[in-house]
Design a protein around this motif. Sequence first.
Motif, short mmCIF file in Angstrom:
data_model
loop_
_atom_site.label_atom_id
_atom_site.label_comp_id
_atom_site.label_asym_id
_atom_site.label_seq_id
_atom_site.Cartn_x
_atom_site.Cartn_y
_atom_site.Cartn_z
N GLN A 288 -0.66 12.81 5.28
CA GLN A 288 0.73 12.79 4.67
C GLN A 288 0.89 11.12 4.73
O GLN A 288 1.74 10.53 3.83
N ILE A 289 0.39 10.62 5.86
CA ILE A 289 0.62 8.87 5.66
C ILE A 289 0.11 8.17 4.43
O ILE A 289 0.65 7.47 3.72
N LEU A 290 -0.96 8.56 4.27
CA LEU A 290 -1.79 7.94 3.01
C LEU A 290 -1.11 8.27 1.74
O LEU A 290 -1.11 7.50 0.86
N LEU A 291 -0.86 9.60 1.71
CA LEU A 291 0.02 10.07 0.42
C LEU A 291 1.10 9.13 0.04
O LEU A 291 1.70 9.08 -0.87
N ASN A 292 2.05 9.13 1.05
CA ASN A 292 3.12 8.44 1.16
C ASN A 292 2.95 6.95 0.85
O ASN A 292 3.62 6.17 0.08
N LEU A 293 1.65 6.48 1.11
CA LEU A 293 1.41 4.92 1.05
C LEU A 293 1.06 4.99 -0.39
O LEU A 293 1.52 3.94 -1.12
N TYR A 294 0.62 5.96 -1.04
CA TYR A 294 -0.22 6.01 -2.32
C TYR A 294 1.01 6.24 -3.31
O TYR A 294 0.88 5.51 -4.51
N CYS A 295 1.78 7.26 -3.08
CA CYS A 295 2.55 7.81 -4.06
C CYS A 295 4.05 7.63 -4.12
O CYS A 295 4.61 7.80 -5.10
N ASN A 296 4.67 7.06 -3.03
CA ASN A 296 6.17 6.93 -3.03
C ASN A 296 6.71 6.37 -4.10
O ASN A 296 7.70 6.34 -4.59
N ASN A 297 6.25 5.30 -4.47
CA ASN A 297 6.55 4.17 -5.37
C ASN A 297 6.35 4.74 -6.81
O ASN A 297 7.05 4.19 -7.63
N TYR A 298 5.55 6.01 -6.90
CA TYR A 298 5.51 6.31 -8.33
C TYR A 298 6.48 7.41 -8.50
O TYR A 298 7.15 7.42 -9.47
N LEU A 299 6.63 8.21 -7.63
CA LEU A 299 7.48 9.56 -7.63
C LEU A 299 8.96 9.32 -7.25
O LEU A 299 9.82 10.30 -7.45
N ASN A 300 9.27 8.40 -6.26
CA ASN A 300 10.45 8.29 -5.80
C ASN A 300 11.28 9.30 -5.27
O ASN A 300 12.43 9.79 -5.74
N PHE A 301 10.64 10.15 -4.37
CA PHE A 301 11.31 11.02 -3.74
C PHE A 301 12.46 10.33 -2.84
O PHE A 301 12.23 9.64 -2.35
N ASP A 302 13.64 11.55 -2.86
CA ASP A 302 14.71 11.02 -2.01
C ASP A 302 14.43 10.74 -0.71
O ASP A 302 15.03 9.93 0.39
N ASP A 303 13.38 11.54 -0.05
CA ASP A 303 13.08 11.51 1.57
C ASP A 303 11.77 10.85 1.49
O ASP A 303 11.33 10.93 2.94
N GLY A 304 11.68 9.96 0.81
CA GLY A 304 10.31 9.14 0.84
C GLY A 304 10.51 7.76 0.79
O GLY A 304 10.52 7.17 -0.26
N SER A 305 11.23 7.12 1.57
CA SER A 305 11.79 5.62 1.81
C SER A 305 10.45 4.64 2.20
O SER A 305 10.58 3.47 1.59
N CYS A 306 9.37 5.14 2.55
CA CYS A 306 8.38 4.30 3.07
C CYS A 306 7.59 3.81 1.74
O CYS A 306 7.35 4.65 0.85
#
Length: 922
Positions: A288-306
């Motif tokens: 989950q940490i790796l996916l948040n690092l890799y994907c958050n900036n592309y998908l911009n989920f509201d609950d993914g600020s990292c």
Amino acid sequence: MQLPPLDSVHTFFNFKIAKIIATFLVFCFIVYHGILHAIDGGDSCYRLLSKGRFQGSNMWQPYGCMTHTYSTEDSRRCIRYVAFLKQDNRIAFVGDSRIRQLYYALVRQIAVSALTEEELPTGKDVYHSDMHYEEPELRLRIDFYWRTTIDSNVLSLIDKWKSPLGAAPSLVVLGSGLHYIKVFNDSLDALQDYTNNVMLLAQNVEGLQAGSHVLWMLQEPVLAERLVPHKAHITNTLIDQYNRAAMQVLSGSRVLVWSSARLIAQGSLLDFADGIHAGEATITYYIQILLNLYCNNYLNFDDGSCCNTREGFTTTQITSFVALCTCSVLMICLSLKQWLTATQRQEQQQQQQQQQQCEQYNEASGITALLSRGHQSMPSGDSDVSSTGSNSSPSHYQQQIQEQQQHDKIYHNHYVKTSTSNSVVNGSISNNTSSNIVSEGSSSSNSSSRLSSEYGELKELSTEEQIQQKEQTAKQQQLAFSQPSLQTILRALGKLGLIMGYFFLCDRTGMFMKENKYFSQLNFWFPIGYMLALGLFFTEDTSHTRLLHRDMTDEWKGWMQLVILVYHMTGSSQQLSIYLHVRILVSAYLFLTGFGHFSYAWTGRDMGLVRFCQIMFRINFLTILLCLVMNRPYQFYYFVPLVSFWYTILYITLVLPPVLLKPRANNSHLATNAPTVNYLYSIVKFVGLAGFVTVLFLSEVFFEKVFVLRPWKALFVTTDDDIHEWWFRWQLDRHSMLYGAVFALLYRAGLQYGLLDDTSGSNLVTGRLAGLLSLLAVGCVGSYTVLARFCGNKRDCNQVHPYVVWIPILGYIILRNQVGLLRTRFSSFFAWFGRISLELFVCQYHIWLAADTHGVLVLIPSYPVANVLVTSFIFLCVAQEIHEITNVLLPFFVPNHSWKAVRNLSIFLFLLLALAIHDGIF
């Protein structure tokens, strides 16, 4: 024992002091978090990989940012989006068996079906070899390279990635160290060799393309009692030595040290089956940490600020901030000017008081001497001696009189003209005025009787003028309330500008941290129980005896709002029973709205356009302002559109013909002598309203066509131009306000025809009927609890909710009002929250919660309890201040004059039209 009212606390601690403390705290936290940003640059990726803690026993919370929980669908959506951008999804894992666990877990996370042995080999014969997984249509390639040590093989692999023909991975995860300890034990030479190799690695990585993230995973601890004998010499002490060496070498390099993995492992060592390899839950946290690092900036989920880039500013936001900042600057300038003026005025008053005291003393001495001399000059038989026993010659007496007259003339010219009015207003005449009267009348008799008569006349005059001035002051105060001065308006707007700046800092910048919500039964029920105890402690008597009087409805709104706040803070919507009971609270608020507004119309009071605009202003002022400042659609604050819509519908229903007739006599707020025809009119209106709602509900397609029409489409769609959220909210409470209006009609009928009597503090009904009614009320409340307990899923419960929600609401009303002792007491604690319930509901989105309610605002990191207390204190102060600002601005934006209200409404609609054209709505 009678408990002290809540207002008594204000003697020592009031909201003015509380707001000053809150402002000071905000300033301190801005400085504190500014320092933290200076230290780590405010990099949420660094925080994601560096620190964190467990919330409870099963949820990992990174330091200062929020992680989205990625499902297989979310993971593939991310990979697909990256491929859509014509970029390769290449991820490489380099290391030993621990790193291989990450490779297996990520492949299983992304794959849509069970993998074959060829796609994901798991046999022991391939454990010590390289592995690869590909999906060409997604441009996806995940590689695992078996490298137990950092040697020339690893360096050559990196050189290959740096070559023009070699495609560098977007994400590289490396880890090593355990093999060194296994082979060389605690050899210092091995540790030095390890350090040198890691240093070469850091130097070699510098040449990779800028888009590649390179992570160094620190070695996890081991569970010594589960190690096999030939690995028993692997200790956590040695692992810590190798980790420290790697951290020292990689500090300041391009390689990011992934130290949070080690913290996760420390908290879940019991899941290590063989003492070395992490359990499934621990590996899930890693992925989950790796996916948040890799994907958050592309998908911009509201609950993914990292690792998520903050959204940019819009023209509307900039324009709004310029206007509010201008008001704030003007407010600060006015405050400074008032402070300087007050300081100067205080100094002048002190000087005048000192001068006045000296002059009053001198004049009083002069009057005493003059009266004494006048008494001596009167004939007294044989003797010409004064009462003091001293002789006075005529020439000496005339000289003193001339000196006194000259002194009185100077005093009259310089002081009496300015002080006489003040002395009259105060209800008594001063010694200065007395000396003036004596000086003007000294040419006549200069007798004490003359002074006494004039003193009495002026004293009577001063009393009359005092009364007149008090009446004039009261009129001026009333006028000032209805027409606030420009200075008052600028001060209110200036405060509002500063508050909106705090909103923006909290939820549209990276200044303050954010964390995920965490639910547990203790987290939800403990604050509920604590606030219930406070509410019962602060109870007071009320002068009202009517059913659902103002104090009681404020109390009801207050405790409902507190429960909703705790519900949102703890993320309790996942619990079906709690969710359903909170749905009752939202419906109850609409129920009270229908009850209150219908009762107002029933008494024959004003239902004009001005009142409608005033209520809509109170409901929507803060929300519209936040839509402009925070760049969010109106529907985002779903409760405000819901209340505004249903109030508008009820208002139109009541003002359309046939109009309710005024009561024949209106000696009280609750006139019980309404014309009988009003009941018929009300029934007709309610049937028509119910039919209108039913028509909209029966066809969702027709519903969408009605509400997506321009120009009001923007009021009902979300950011994604979706109407389904409004449809869900609307149909869930489509009858709640009508239930409240119907109950108000039945209540009026009961009063008028003598079925109810709530004019005294006695019980509504007595005898066996009272017990039966109470038992029925308990059954009404309990029936919904049973329904919530055995309801299968949210969808089925939501379908039943609109038809049965009135049952628990009616049960609560009976229980709360049946007993006279309960009806004539209320909780001032809950009532205070009820008066600002609307502000609390809206403000929570950005300055108590975070990330548009998906997370929690963090001002004090790593201390969740202290953080909740501090953020709640600031949150309450802000909500109270906005409530006061709204009351100040109301008469300015919605005057009591009809044509002025229409003029302001026209200006507002024109501005909305201009904004809609700018945003492309038309």
